[in-house]
Scaffold this motif. Structure first.
Motif, PDB file in Angstrom:
ATOM      1  N   ASP A 355       0.841  -1.194   0.000  1.00 56.10           N
ATOM      2  CA  ASP A 355       0.000   0.000   0.000  1.00 56.10           C
ATOM      3  C   ASP A 355       0.882   1.252   0.000  1.00 56.10           C
ATOM      4  OD1 ASP A 355      -1.868   2.095   1.643  1.00 56.10           O
ATOM      5  OD2 ASP A 355      -3.062   0.667   0.495  1.00 56.10           O
ATOM      6  N   LEU A 356       0.494   2.257  -0.802  1.00 58.62           N
ATOM      7  CA  LEU A 356       1.299   3.481  -0.894  1.00 58.62           C
ATOM      8  C   LEU A 356       1.456   4.187   0.440  1.00 58.62           C
ATOM      9  CD1 LEU A 356       0.564   5.559  -4.133  1.00 58.62           C
ATOM     10  CD2 LEU A 356       2.612   4.298  -3.509  1.00 58.62           C
ATOM     11  N   ASP A 357       0.450   4.087   1.292  1.00 61.64           N
ATOM     12  CA  ASP A 357       0.517   4.759   2.604  1.00 61.64           C
ATOM     13  C   ASP A 357       1.681   4.246   3.451  1.00 61.64           C
ATOM     14  OD1 ASP A 357      -1.600   6.505   2.262  1.00 61.64           O
ATOM     15  OD2 ASP A 357      -3.087   4.992   2.836  1.00 61.64           O
ATOM     16  N   SER A 360       4.847   6.526   3.635  1.00 65.99           N
ATOM     17  CA  SER A 360       4.655   7.921   4.058  1.00 65.99           C
ATOM     18  C   SER A 360       5.886   8.531   4.720  1.00 65.99           C
ATOM     19  CB  SER A 360       3.458   8.026   5.013  1.00 65.99           C
ATOM     20  OG  SER A 360       3.657   7.178   6.121  1.00 65.99           O
ATOM     21  N   ILE A 363       8.001   9.196   1.159  1.00 67.11           N
ATOM     22  CA  ILE A 363       7.340   9.976   0.111  1.00 67.11           C
ATOM     23  C   ILE A 363       6.345  10.917   0.769  1.00 67.11           C
ATOM     24  CG2 ILE A 363       5.900   9.864  -1.974  1.00 67.11           C
ATOM     25  CD1 ILE A 363       6.927   6.983  -2.375  1.00 67.11           C
ATOM     26  N   THR A 365       3.216  13.156   1.783  1.00 60.63           N
ATOM     27  CA  THR A 365       1.797  12.792   1.751  1.00 60.63           C
ATOM     28  C   THR A 365       1.077  13.368   0.538  1.00 60.63           C
ATOM     29  OG1 THR A 365       1.826  12.769   4.175  1.00 60.63           O
ATOM     30  CG2 THR A 365      -0.332  12.783   3.113  1.00 60.63           C
ATOM     31  N   ILE A 368       1.631  11.195  -2.459  1.00 59.43           N
ATOM     32  CA  ILE A 368       0.822   9.966  -2.379  1.00 59.43           C
ATOM     33  C   ILE A 368      -0.630  10.266  -2.723  1.00 59.43           C
ATOM     34  CG2 ILE A 368      -0.077   8.219  -0.769  1.00 59.43           C
ATOM     35  CD1 ILE A 368       2.637   8.345   0.692  1.00 59.43           C
ATOM     36  N   ASP A 369      -1.153  11.378  -2.199  1.00 58.91           N
ATOM     37  CA  ASP A 369      -2.546  11.761  -2.476  1.00 58.91           C
ATOM     38  C   ASP A 369      -2.761  12.018  -3.965  1.00 58.91           C
ATOM     39  OD1 ASP A 369      -3.179  11.535   0.177  1.00 58.91           O
ATOM     40  OD2 ASP A 369      -2.957  13.677   0.629  1.00 58.91           O
ATOM     41  N   LYS A 372      -2.908   8.681  -5.672  1.00 56.74           N
ATOM     42  CA  LYS A 372      -4.195   8.027  -5.370  1.00 56.74           C
ATOM     43  C   LYS A 372      -5.320   8.629  -6.204  1.00 56.74           C
ATOM     44  CE  LYS A 372      -3.568   6.474  -0.580  1.00 56.74           C
ATOM     45  NZ  LYS A 372      -4.041   6.672   0.801  1.00 56.74           N
ATOM     46  N   ASP A 377      -3.045   3.287  -5.801  1.00 58.10           N
ATOM     47  CA  ASP A 377      -2.962   3.263  -4.335  1.00 58.10           C
ATOM     48  C   ASP A 377      -1.986   2.219  -3.811  1.00 58.10           C
ATOM     49  OD1 ASP A 377      -4.379   1.085  -5.065  1.00 58.10           O
ATOM     50  OD2 ASP A 377      -6.153   1.505  -3.842  1.00 58.10           O
ATOM     51  N   VAL A 404      10.130   8.874  -6.959  1.00 54.75           N
ATOM     52  CA  VAL A 404       9.118   8.012  -6.337  1.00 54.75           C
ATOM     53  C   VAL A 404       9.279   6.575  -6.832  1.00 54.75           C
ATOM     54  CG1 VAL A 404       6.642   7.470  -6.268  1.00 54.75           C
ATOM     55  CG2 VAL A 404       7.427   9.813  -5.860  1.00 54.75           C
TER      56      VAL A 404
END
Length: 415
Positions: A355-357, A360, A363, A365, A368-369, A372, A377, A404
């Motif tokens: 999961d990308l989260d 955090s 990378i 936030t 990531i947002d 997404k 994601d 990234v």
């Protein structure tokens, strides 16, 4: 009397080492009775009187006065004529008390007694330390960093005792400097070369358990019980709790209003994610809770083989596995089961994804947002797209996208 010089550090030892008075008096008495046996062959007719307040002692010799020529045991008896030289008023049949001067033992004997006394007090100190920390295993203590080495940290407690925090017992993100005060749990007390070694830990589940006990009064009072804790120090922890009072929500009590109780613990553990789950005897429900934050669609449980196949929607698979496989590893430890993860729509083993989260900390936030926003994601969903395509579909700079992708790719190359 010369005895005060012999044990000039007596008072210092008594105060510094927390050795109780009767024990200390017995040690000093034993040392000097040994001295008497070496000089006279026996200590039967000698009294060693220790003054614990002043830190000195007296040695009194007792002998019975007998007629001249009637002495059979020179250690226990003295001739009348000899007694009168000491005190003219003595009579036959009386007991003569005479103080023995330490200097009479000779310089070598005095030096040996000093060394023996120092050695015995050192042993006492070790025993006191072993008992003190042996009784405190599992407790949290505060200690000051005295020396930082590559494989361990030397700490001092409030009494100046040396404690060891090995590298293996430190959270990977831990960084301490000399003079800093740190918290750790007493893991064990070992004896190396007849010296006590107190080992501390910040990675032990008992450290997290004690932190929870401090922050959550209901745990301290016994209304909530910690059933099991599993940890990947600095990464993630899962805590199964149960309430003995139906009116208390064990998870809510541990987390606190808006996470107020758990936040301090998370900071202490260097941002370790802590999943608090409600313990249950229902194994299937426990499996579901153990795989938090993922949501299971269905499962096939084989109790005989201690194995379970869990089926999840594609977007939940990476959550169930977690970064570096930590989430599923901890779920297996918590449930004591082997867990295999499948996509519920295919029934085939899921290709490892993250999961990308979970990135955090590497990378930002907002990046990531932004990923997404276009439906990416997980790590693989980003890597599956070209830099050109990601640049076209997002508001990210090309250099940012390349950075990234390097971070994400590096994570898979570790495995």
């Amino acid at each position: 009397m010369a005895s005060i010089n012999l044990i000039e550090a007596f008072q210092d030892f008594k105060e510094a080492e927390n050795i109780d008075r009767p024990t200390m008096m017995k040690v000093v008495e034993d040392v000097f009775k040994t001295l008497l046996r070496k000089k006279y062959g026996s200590d039967d007719n000698f009294d060693v009187i220790v003054n614990a307040e002043k830190g000195d002692l007296e040695i009194i010799r007792r002998r019975m006065i007998v007629d001249d020529g009637a002495v059979e045991d020179p250690l226990a008896e003295i001739a009348y004529s000899e007694a009168r030289k000491i005190e003219p008023d003595y009579e036959v049949g009386e007991e003569l008390y005479e103080e023995v001067e330490i200097l009479d033992f000779g310089r070598r004997a005095i030096l040996a007694a000093k060394q023996t006394l120092a050695s015995r007090i050192s042993d006492l100190k070790k025993n006191v330390l072993v008992k003190k920390y042996g009784d405190r295993v599992g407790e949290i203590i505060n200690a000051e960093v005295y020396q930082v080495w590559k494989k361990e940290i030397l700490l001092l407690d409030e009494e100046g005792n040396e404690l060891i925090l090995p590298k293996s017992e430190q959270i990977p993100q831990d960084y301490f400097k000399k003079g800093e005060t740190i918290r750790a749990v007493v893991k064990k007390v070992e004896l190396k070369n007849n010296s006590p070694v107190i080992i501390l830990s910040r990675t032990s589940p008992s450290f997290l358990a004690k932190l929870l006990e401090i922050e959550v009064p209901e745990i301290f009072d016994g209304l909530i019980v910690i059933k099991k804790i599993v940890r990947e120090p600095g990464e993630r922890a899962k805590v199964a709790v149960e309430s003995y009072d139906d009116r208390i929500d064990p998870v809510g009590a541990c987390v606190g209003m808006k996470g107020s109780r758990i936040h301090g613990i998370v900071r202490e553990l260097k941002n370790e994610n802590i999943d608090v789950i409600n313990y249950t005897n229902n194994q299937q429900l426990l499996i579901q809770r153990a795989l938090t934050p993922a949501k299971i669609t269905s499962m096939e449980l084989d109790n005989e083989k201690h194995h379970v196949n869990v089926f999840l929607k594609p977007d939940q698979v990476s959550l169930a596995i977690g970064r570096k496989g930590v989430n599923i590893k901890l779920a297996q430890e918590l449930t004591s089961l082997t867990i295999d993860v499948f996509r519920d729509n295919e029934g085939e083993p899921e290709e490892y994804d993250i999961d990308l989260d979970e990135f955090s900390d590497e990378i930002e936030t907002w990046i990531i947002d932004e990923l997404k926003r276009i439906g990416c994601d997980t790590a693989r969903s980003v890597l599956d797209l070209t830099v050109d395509e990601l640049e076209r579909r997002t508001d990210l700079e090309r250099e940012t996208i390349e950075d990234v992708k390097k971070v994400l790719q590096a994570e898979f190359e570790k495995e």
